[in-house]
Design a protein around this motif. Structure first.
Motif, PDB file in Angstrom:
ATOM      1  N   VAL A  57       0.856  -1.180   0.000  1.00  0.00           N
ATOM      2  CA  VAL A  57       0.000   0.000   0.000  1.00  0.00           C
ATOM      3  C   VAL A  57       0.893   1.231   0.000  1.00  0.00           C
ATOM      4  O   VAL A  57       1.934   1.257   0.646  1.00  0.00           O
ATOM      5  CB  VAL A  57      -0.914   0.000   1.249  1.00  0.00           C
ATOM      6  N   LEU A  58       0.479   2.248  -0.764  1.00  0.00           N
ATOM      7  CA  LEU A  58       1.224   3.507  -0.820  1.00  0.00           C
ATOM      8  C   LEU A  58       0.484   4.560  -0.006  1.00  0.00           C
ATOM      9  O   LEU A  58      -0.737   4.692  -0.121  1.00  0.00           O
ATOM     10  CB  LEU A  58       1.376   3.977  -2.277  1.00  0.00           C
ATOM     11  N   ASP A  59       1.224   5.303   0.788  1.00  0.00           N
ATOM     12  CA  ASP A  59       0.601   6.251   1.718  1.00  0.00           C
ATOM     13  C   ASP A  59       0.412   7.646   1.154  1.00  0.00           C
ATOM     14  O   ASP A  59      -0.328   8.441   1.713  1.00  0.00           O
ATOM     15  CB  ASP A  59       1.445   6.358   3.000  1.00  0.00           C
ATOM     16  N   SER A  60       1.087   7.993   0.088  1.00  0.00           N
ATOM     17  CA  SER A  60       1.120   9.403  -0.327  1.00  0.00           C
ATOM     18  C   SER A  60       0.742   9.602  -1.787  1.00  0.00           C
ATOM     19  O   SER A  60       1.353  10.396  -2.493  1.00  0.00           O
ATOM     20  CB  SER A  60       2.519   9.972  -0.075  1.00  0.00           C
ATOM     21  N   LEU A  61      -0.279   8.884  -2.230  1.00  0.00           N
ATOM     22  CA  LEU A  61      -0.700   9.010  -3.622  1.00  0.00           C
ATOM     23  C   LEU A  61      -2.225   8.997  -3.692  1.00  0.00           C
ATOM     24  O   LEU A  61      -2.859   7.974  -3.439  1.00  0.00           O
ATOM     25  CB  LEU A  61      -0.118   7.858  -4.449  1.00  0.00           C
ATOM     26  N   GLY A  62      -2.815  10.137  -4.008  1.00  0.00           N
ATOM     27  CA  GLY A  62      -4.264  10.220  -4.094  1.00  0.00           C
ATOM     28  C   GLY A  62      -4.928   9.951  -2.753  1.00  0.00           C
ATOM     29  O   GLY A  62      -4.343  10.142  -1.689  1.00  0.00           O
ATOM     30  N   ASP A  63      -6.182   9.510  -2.804  1.00  0.00           N
ATOM     31  CA  ASP A  63      -6.924   9.181  -1.583  1.00  0.00           C
ATOM     32  C   ASP A  63      -6.521   7.816  -1.035  1.00  0.00           C
ATOM     33  O   ASP A  63      -6.589   7.582   0.172  1.00  0.00           O
ATOM     34  CB  ASP A  63      -8.432   9.200  -1.866  1.00  0.00           C
ATOM     35  N   SER A  64      -6.141   6.917  -1.916  1.00  0.00           N
ATOM     36  CA  SER A  64      -5.667   5.586  -1.525  1.00  0.00           C
ATOM     37  C   SER A  64      -4.954   4.995  -2.724  1.00  0.00           C
ATOM     38  O   SER A  64      -5.294   5.292  -3.871  1.00  0.00           O
ATOM     39  CB  SER A  64      -6.835   4.685  -1.073  1.00  0.00           C
ATOM     40  N   ALA A  65      -3.948   4.146  -2.460  1.00  0.00           N
ATOM     41  CA  ALA A  65      -3.154   3.618  -3.568  1.00  0.00           C
ATOM     42  C   ALA A  65      -2.400   2.377  -3.130  1.00  0.00           C
ATOM     43  O   ALA A  65      -2.166   2.143  -1.952  1.00  0.00           O
ATOM     44  CB  ALA A  65      -2.164   4.677  -4.068  1.00  0.00           C
ATOM     45  N   PHE A  66      -2.022   1.566  -4.126  1.00  0.00           N
ATOM     46  CA  PHE A  66      -1.152   0.424  -3.863  1.00  0.00           C
ATOM     47  C   PHE A  66      -0.267   0.178  -5.065  1.00  0.00           C
ATOM     48  O   PHE A  66      -0.538   0.662  -6.176  1.00  0.00           O
ATOM     49  CB  PHE A  66      -1.958  -0.841  -3.505  1.00  0.00           C
ATOM     50  N   LEU A  67       0.800  -0.574  -4.827  1.00  0.00           N
ATOM     51  CA  LEU A  67       1.755  -0.925  -5.882  1.00  0.00           C
ATOM     52  C   LEU A  67       1.901  -2.438  -5.932  1.00  0.00           C
ATOM     53  O   LEU A  67       2.023  -3.089  -4.899  1.00  0.00           O
ATOM     54  CB  LEU A  67       3.096  -0.259  -5.604  1.00  0.00           C
ATOM     55  N   ASP A  68       1.885  -2.975  -7.140  1.00  0.00           N
ATOM     56  CA  ASP A  68       2.108  -4.403  -7.340  1.00  0.00           C
ATOM     57  C   ASP A  68       3.338  -4.573  -8.233  1.00  0.00           C
ATOM     58  O   ASP A  68       3.623  -3.709  -9.079  1.00  0.00           O
ATOM     59  CB  ASP A  68       0.878  -5.051  -7.992  1.00  0.00           C
ATOM     60  N   ASP A  69       4.064  -5.674  -8.054  1.00  0.00           N
ATOM     61  CA  ASP A  69       5.309  -5.905  -8.792  1.00  0.00           C
ATOM     62  C   ASP A  69       5.365  -7.377  -9.156  1.00  0.00           C
ATOM     63  O   ASP A  69       5.401  -8.235  -8.274  1.00  0.00           O
ATOM     64  CB  ASP A  69       6.502  -5.508  -7.905  1.00  0.00           C
ATOM     65  N   LEU A  70       5.369  -7.668 -10.444  1.00  0.00           N
ATOM     66  CA  LEU A  70       5.286  -9.058 -10.883  1.00  0.00           C
ATOM     67  C   LEU A  70       6.331  -9.378 -11.927  1.00  0.00           C
ATOM     68  O   LEU A  70       6.447  -8.699 -12.950  1.00  0.00           O
ATOM     69  CB  LEU A  70       3.898  -9.331 -11.454  1.00  0.00           C
ATOM     70  N   LEU A  71       7.114 -10.411 -11.667  1.00  0.00           N
ATOM     71  CA  LEU A  71       8.115 -10.899 -12.608  1.00  0.00           C
ATOM     72  C   LEU A  71       7.547 -12.135 -13.299  1.00  0.00           C
ATOM     73  O   LEU A  71       7.114 -13.077 -12.642  1.00  0.00           O
ATOM     74  CB  LEU A  71       9.410 -11.248 -11.876  1.00  0.00           C
ATOM     75  N   THR A  72       7.562 -12.126 -14.633  1.00  0.00           N
ATOM     76  CA  THR A  72       6.925 -13.193 -15.400  1.00  0.00           C
ATOM     77  C   THR A  72       7.879 -13.734 -16.448  1.00  0.00           C
ATOM     78  O   THR A  72       8.647 -12.990 -17.050  1.00  0.00           O
ATOM     79  CB  THR A  72       5.658 -12.658 -16.108  1.00  0.00           C
ATOM     80  N   ARG A  73       7.792 -15.050 -16.661  1.00  0.00           N
ATOM     81  CA  ARG A  73       8.557 -15.669 -17.739  1.00  0.00           C
ATOM     82  C   ARG A  73       7.709 -16.769 -18.353  1.00  0.00           C
ATOM     83  O   ARG A  73       7.161 -17.606 -17.644  1.00  0.00           O
ATOM     84  CB  ARG A  73       9.878 -16.251 -17.227  1.00  0.00           C
ATOM     85  N   ALA A  74       7.599 -16.758 -19.671  1.00  0.00           N
ATOM     86  CA  ALA A  74       6.819 -17.774 -20.361  1.00  0.00           C
ATOM     87  C   ALA A  74       7.741 -18.565 -21.286  1.00  0.00           C
ATOM     88  O   ALA A  74       8.295 -18.025 -22.247  1.00  0.00           O
ATOM     89  CB  ALA A  74       5.693 -17.134 -21.176  1.00  0.00           C
TER      90      ALA A  74
END
Length: 293
Positions: free
Chosen positions: A219-236
């Motif tokens: 969750v991000l505390d300082s972006l808009g009214d509420s926010a979150f960040l996701d981080d995904l590493l993918t390999r096919a």
């Protein structure tokens, strides 16, 4: 004399009836049948920005390495972007940009969703909060690390040491949007969280005895009214790995989704989580500011 008590009784009854009627009249002054109704206020935003004009060419040059070296005609094509298919531009718009360079490709997708509540007792803002909460729950963010910041996107984040994170460990079934069985965990990529890449791990010490830098989905505390960040590493299969950093935030009744993806030319290279996260959050702050203008 025989009729006096009766007269007194009749007078008393008359007074009682008059008193009761007065009370009833007083009650009817509140206008029964006219129920006090409170209609929730509409959302702050009635329209959406033009998605493919929401990111400036200067910002796109920074987010899409290699685009600045392209011939002018190709630059214009890259910076124009490709609008997402939508059937109601008052409610949802999006745009995608992509550029390729010798060392790999970068792409950016920005989506704007304006939430409208059709329940007069629920405001557009409250309904948007519910929609955002579902998105955050679907991201399945890990618990915050003890002593770590929930938001590494502050202006001085670049002063901290470089780090590489492999995102969340892969979950069976994925989360949609191409996050399928090809998703890899840290162990699938050889556990490259430090010595193998020359960088410190995402939960490593900051070196000054302070709180560790958190590059996990959060969750991000300082972006808009509420926010979150996701981080995904993918390999096919045998194709190169690619990392997608998503930043989702709500400002009033509008929900904005940023997806920033890097795919190196070499399958052995792992995109730098710190760099992608910082740039995605910086773009998020610019978009928040644009809503305030």
């Amino acid at each position: 004399m025989a009729y006096a008590p009766g007269a007194v009784l009749i007078a008393a009854l008359a007074v009682g009836c008059s008193s009761g009627t007065g009370t009833g009249d007083s009650a009817t002054d509140s206008k029964p049948g006219a129920v006090a109704s409170s209609t929730a206020p509409p959302g702050k935003y009635r329209t959406l920005p033009e998605a493919c004009r929401s990111v400036s060419p200067a910002t796109l040059k920074d987010l899409l390495p290699g685009s600045a070296e392209l011939p002018e005609a190709q630059q214009e094509k890259v910076f124009d972007g490709s609008p997402a298919v939508t059937y109601d531009t008052d409610r949802r718009v999006g745009c995608r940009w992509k550029a390729e360079a010798p060392d790999g490709a970068r792409s950016l997708f920005v989506d704007f969703e304006r939430v409208v509540s059709y329940d007069p007792s629920v405001s557009d803002d409250d309904r948007a909060g519910e929609v955002y909460a579902k998105k955050e729950a679907a991201a399945d963010l890990p618990s915050a690390l003890p002593g770590s910041s929930t938001d590494s996107g502050t202006p001085d984040a670049s002063d901290s040491p470089s780090a590489t994170a492999s995102g969340k460990p892969g979950k069976d079934g994925g989360k949609g949007g191409g996050k399928a069985a090809g998703k890899s965990s840290d162990s699938d990529t050889g556990g490259k969280t430090g010595s193998d890449t020359g960088d410190t791990a995402d939960t490593g010490d900051s070196g000054d005895g302070g709180a560790t830098e958190n590059l996990q989905p959060r969750v991000l505390d300082s972006l808009g009214d509420s926010a979150f960040l996701d981080d995904l590493l993918t390999r096919a299969g045998s194709t190169a790995q690619h990392r997608t950093v998503s930043v989702v935030f709500r400002t009033s009744n509008v929900i904005v989704t940023i997806q920033y993806t890097a795919q190196p030319a070499l399958s052995t290279d792992i995109p730098d989580s710190k760099e992608l996260q910082e740039k995605a959050q910086a773009l998020g702050r610019k978009l928040v500011d644009s809503f305030s203008e």
